[in-house]
Design a protein around this motif. Structure first.
Motif, PDB file in Angstrom:
ATOM      1  N   THR A 111      48.702  50.578  42.726  1.00  0.00           N
ATOM      2  CA  THR A 111      49.094  49.191  42.993  1.00  0.00           C
ATOM      3  C   THR A 111      48.021  48.476  43.796  1.00  0.00           C
ATOM      4  O   THR A 111      47.640  47.339  43.488  1.00  0.00           O
ATOM      5  CB  THR A 111      50.429  49.164  43.753  1.00  0.00           C
ATOM      6  OG1 THR A 111      51.432  49.820  42.971  1.00  0.00           O
ATOM      7  CG2 THR A 111      50.859  47.725  44.029  1.00  0.00           C
ATOM      8  N   GLU A 114      45.064  47.663  41.604  1.00  0.00           N
ATOM      9  CA  GLU A 114      45.294  46.528  40.706  1.00  0.00           C
ATOM     10  C   GLU A 114      45.177  45.200  41.457  1.00  0.00           C
ATOM     11  O   GLU A 114      44.671  44.217  40.914  1.00  0.00           O
ATOM     12  CB  GLU A 114      46.668  46.648  40.046  1.00  0.00           C
ATOM     13  CG  GLU A 114      46.791  47.806  39.068  1.00  0.00           C
ATOM     14  CD  GLU A 114      45.864  47.683  37.880  1.00  0.00           C
ATOM     15  OE1 GLU A 114      45.473  46.536  37.538  1.00  0.00           O
ATOM     16  OE2 GLU A 114      45.523  48.716  37.270  1.00  0.00           O
ATOM     17  N   TRP A 115      45.628  45.165  42.712  1.00  0.00           N
ATOM     18  CA  TRP A 115      45.486  43.943  43.507  1.00  0.00           C
ATOM     19  C   TRP A 115      44.023  43.671  43.841  1.00  0.00           C
ATOM     20  O   TRP A 115      43.590  42.512  43.914  1.00  0.00           O
ATOM     21  CB  TRP A 115      46.326  44.022  44.775  1.00  0.00           C
ATOM     22  CG  TRP A 115      47.756  43.667  44.545  1.00  0.00           C
ATOM     23  CD1 TRP A 115      48.838  44.499  44.577  1.00  0.00           C
ATOM     24  CD2 TRP A 115      48.269  42.369  44.214  1.00  0.00           C
ATOM     25  NE1 TRP A 115      49.990  43.808  44.291  1.00  0.00           N
ATOM     26  CE2 TRP A 115      49.668  42.488  44.069  1.00  0.00           C
ATOM     27  CE3 TRP A 115      47.690  41.118  44.040  1.00  0.00           C
ATOM     28  CZ2 TRP A 115      50.481  41.420  43.754  1.00  0.00           C
ATOM     29  CZ3 TRP A 115      48.503  40.035  43.715  1.00  0.00           C
ATOM     30  CH2 TRP A 115      49.888  40.189  43.581  1.00  0.00           C
ATOM     31  N   VAL A 164      49.601  38.764  37.463  1.00  0.00           N
ATOM     32  CA  VAL A 164      50.882  39.228  36.933  1.00  0.00           C
ATOM     33  C   VAL A 164      50.897  40.748  36.807  1.00  0.00           C
ATOM     34  O   VAL A 164      51.877  41.413  37.166  1.00  0.00           O
ATOM     35  CB  VAL A 164      51.170  38.564  35.567  1.00  0.00           C
ATOM     36  CG1 VAL A 164      52.359  39.242  34.876  1.00  0.00           C
ATOM     37  CG2 VAL A 164      51.447  37.081  35.742  1.00  0.00           C
ATOM     38  N   VAL A 165      49.794  41.315  36.312  1.00  0.00           N
ATOM     39  CA  VAL A 165      49.700  42.771  36.181  1.00  0.00           C
ATOM     40  C   VAL A 165      49.838  43.437  37.547  1.00  0.00           C
ATOM     41  O   VAL A 165      50.591  44.403  37.719  1.00  0.00           O
ATOM     42  CB  VAL A 165      48.359  43.173  35.519  1.00  0.00           C
ATOM     43  CG1 VAL A 165      48.143  44.686  35.622  1.00  0.00           C
ATOM     44  CG2 VAL A 165      48.339  42.738  34.062  1.00  0.00           C
ATOM     45  N   GLY A 167      51.263  42.198  40.173  1.00  0.00           N
ATOM     46  CA  GLY A 167      52.634  41.998  40.614  1.00  0.00           C
ATOM     47  C   GLY A 167      53.592  42.983  39.982  1.00  0.00           C
ATOM     48  O   GLY A 167      54.515  43.495  40.637  1.00  0.00           O
ATOM     49  N   CYS A 168      53.383  43.270  38.696  1.00  0.00           N
ATOM     50  CA  CYS A 168      54.233  44.242  38.000  1.00  0.00           C
ATOM     51  C   CYS A 168      54.094  45.637  38.605  1.00  0.00           C
ATOM     52  O   CYS A 168      55.083  46.367  38.733  1.00  0.00           O
ATOM     53  CB  CYS A 168      53.887  44.274  36.511  1.00  0.00           C
ATOM     54  SG  CYS A 168      54.410  42.795  35.605  1.00  0.00           S
ATOM     55  N   PHE A 169      52.881  46.003  38.987  1.00  0.00           N
ATOM     56  CA  PHE A 169      52.686  47.306  39.626  1.00  0.00           C
ATOM     57  C   PHE A 169      53.339  47.347  41.006  1.00  0.00           C
ATOM     58  O   PHE A 169      53.724  48.407  41.478  1.00  0.00           O
ATOM     59  CB  PHE A 169      51.197  47.637  39.738  1.00  0.00           C
ATOM     60  CG  PHE A 169      50.642  48.302  38.518  1.00  0.00           C
ATOM     61  CD1 PHE A 169      50.753  49.671  38.334  1.00  0.00           C
ATOM     62  CD2 PHE A 169      50.004  47.548  37.534  1.00  0.00           C
ATOM     63  CE1 PHE A 169      50.249  50.287  37.205  1.00  0.00           C
ATOM     64  CE2 PHE A 169      49.491  48.155  36.400  1.00  0.00           C
ATOM     65  CZ  PHE A 169      49.618  49.529  36.222  1.00  0.00           C
ATOM     66  N   SER A 170      53.435  46.177  41.656  1.00  0.00           N
ATOM     67  CA  SER A 170      54.120  46.127  42.946  1.00  0.00           C
ATOM     68  C   SER A 170      55.624  46.314  42.760  1.00  0.00           C
ATOM     69  O   SER A 170      56.283  46.995  43.552  1.00  0.00           O
ATOM     70  CB  SER A 170      53.846  44.795  43.651  1.00  0.00           C
ATOM     71  OG  SER A 170      52.486  44.673  43.993  1.00  0.00           O
ATOM     72  N   LEU A 171      56.160  45.692  41.725  1.00  0.00           N
ATOM     73  CA  LEU A 171      57.603  45.788  41.476  1.00  0.00           C
ATOM     74  C   LEU A 171      57.987  47.116  40.842  1.00  0.00           C
ATOM     75  O   LEU A 171      59.055  47.673  41.136  1.00  0.00           O
ATOM     76  CB  LEU A 171      58.051  44.634  40.566  1.00  0.00           C
ATOM     77  CG  LEU A 171      57.906  43.231  41.156  1.00  0.00           C
ATOM     78  CD1 LEU A 171      58.207  42.185  40.101  1.00  0.00           C
ATOM     79  CD2 LEU A 171      58.828  43.068  42.356  1.00  0.00           C
ATOM     80  N   TRP A 172      57.135  47.601  39.972  1.00  0.00           N
ATOM     81  CA  TRP A 172      57.421  48.858  39.275  1.00  0.00           C
ATOM     82  C   TRP A 172      56.213  49.781  39.377  1.00  0.00           C
ATOM     83  O   TRP A 172      55.429  49.912  38.428  1.00  0.00           O
ATOM     84  CB  TRP A 172      57.740  48.589  37.802  1.00  0.00           C
ATOM     85  CG  TRP A 172      58.895  47.653  37.626  1.00  0.00           C
ATOM     86  CD1 TRP A 172      60.209  47.927  37.804  1.00  0.00           C
ATOM     87  CD2 TRP A 172      58.814  46.260  37.225  1.00  0.00           C
ATOM     88  NE1 TRP A 172      60.967  46.822  37.549  1.00  0.00           N
ATOM     89  CE2 TRP A 172      60.153  45.777  37.190  1.00  0.00           C
ATOM     90  CE3 TRP A 172      57.768  45.395  36.917  1.00  0.00           C
ATOM     91  CZ2 TRP A 172      60.449  44.463  36.846  1.00  0.00           C
ATOM     92  CZ3 TRP A 172      58.064  44.082  36.584  1.00  0.00           C
ATOM     93  CH2 TRP A 172      59.389  43.628  36.545  1.00  0.00           C
ATOM     94  N   LYS A 174      53.657  52.722  39.187  1.00  0.00           N
ATOM     95  CA  LYS A 174      53.521  53.754  38.158  1.00  0.00           C
ATOM     96  C   LYS A 174      53.606  55.130  38.803  1.00  0.00           C
ATOM     97  O   LYS A 174      52.790  55.482  39.658  1.00  0.00           O
ATOM     98  CB  LYS A 174      52.190  53.592  37.430  1.00  0.00           C
ATOM     99  CG  LYS A 174      52.054  54.537  36.231  1.00  0.00           C
ATOM    100  CD  LYS A 174      50.773  54.257  35.464  1.00  0.00           C
ATOM    101  CE  LYS A 174      50.666  55.166  34.243  1.00  0.00           C
ATOM    102  NZ  LYS A 174      49.419  54.925  33.485  1.00  0.00           N
TER     103      LYS A 174
END
Length: 198
Positions: A111, A114-115, A164-165, A167-172, A174
């Motif tokens: 995460t 990705e940020w 967005v990518v 953010g998605c890794f923050s919410l879900w 891996k």
């Protein structure tokens, strides 16, 4: 002409980086290496300056001029990470340094990674769009916003997608699959399932 300058700038950037790393690890010339690394932004500035001069000389504004600006923006956003990547690999290959670690694949480390990528993309897009916008007044009116309008959309979309990518890794986040041992987000071992006994 601008395409040739872009290619020359790209080649020059990697040559200067190679010379800087060679001076640091092969010749042990630390100061020389530092001076060469500080010269990397000069390559980008030279390309942008030549782009402005080309427009001021009467060249018709085109996407190629925006590409030259985007090259400079990319170098600002991603340049430091590229230098660190090259430094680690050069150190390992030619100076007996440790093998570079791959990018993290799982957990909070992924995460965070990705940020970091998203941040570099946003910085790159912001610098590029600023440089493209400056081409209009700096080129004595030979460039028009309409010529570069598509770049605002493209770079804006690229920045939003990266955010967005991340953010998605923050919410879900891996998670590593079952049977895989992970340290700092990187796979260190895979447990083999026991063979079925007859």
């Amino acid at each position: 002409m601008i395409v040739t300058l872009i290619v020359a700038a790209e080649i020059s950037w990697w040559i200067v980086l190679g010379l800087a790393l060679s001076a640091r690890y092969l010749l042990r010339w630390q100061r020389t290496s530092t001076v060469l690394l500080l010269g990397l932004p000069a390559v980008d500035l030279a390309l942008y300056a030549l782009t402005v001069l080309n427009l001021r000389g009467g060249a018709e504004a085109s996407w190629v001029h925006a590409l030259a600006a985007s090259y400079a923006g990319f170098s600002v956003g991603y340049g430091p990470s590229l230098v660190r990547w090259a430094d680690r690999h050069f150190l390992h290959r030619f100076a007996g340094g440790p093998k570079p670690l791959p990018s993290p694949k799982y957990g909070p480390e992924r995460t965070r990674y990705e940020w970091q990528v998203a941040g570099r993309t946003v910085v790159s897009a912001a610098i590029t769009l600023s440089l493209i916008t400056l081409l209009v007044p700096l080129s004595a009116g030979s460039a028009h916003y309409d010529t570069f309008a598509q770049w605002y959309w493209k770079l804006g979309i690229a920045a939003v997608v990266n955010l967005v990518v991340a953010g998605c890794f923050s919410l879900w986040p891996k998670e590593a699959p079952e049977g895989v041992r992970v340290e700092n987000g990187r796979v260190v071992a895979e447990e083999k399932a026991p063979a079925d006994r007859l």
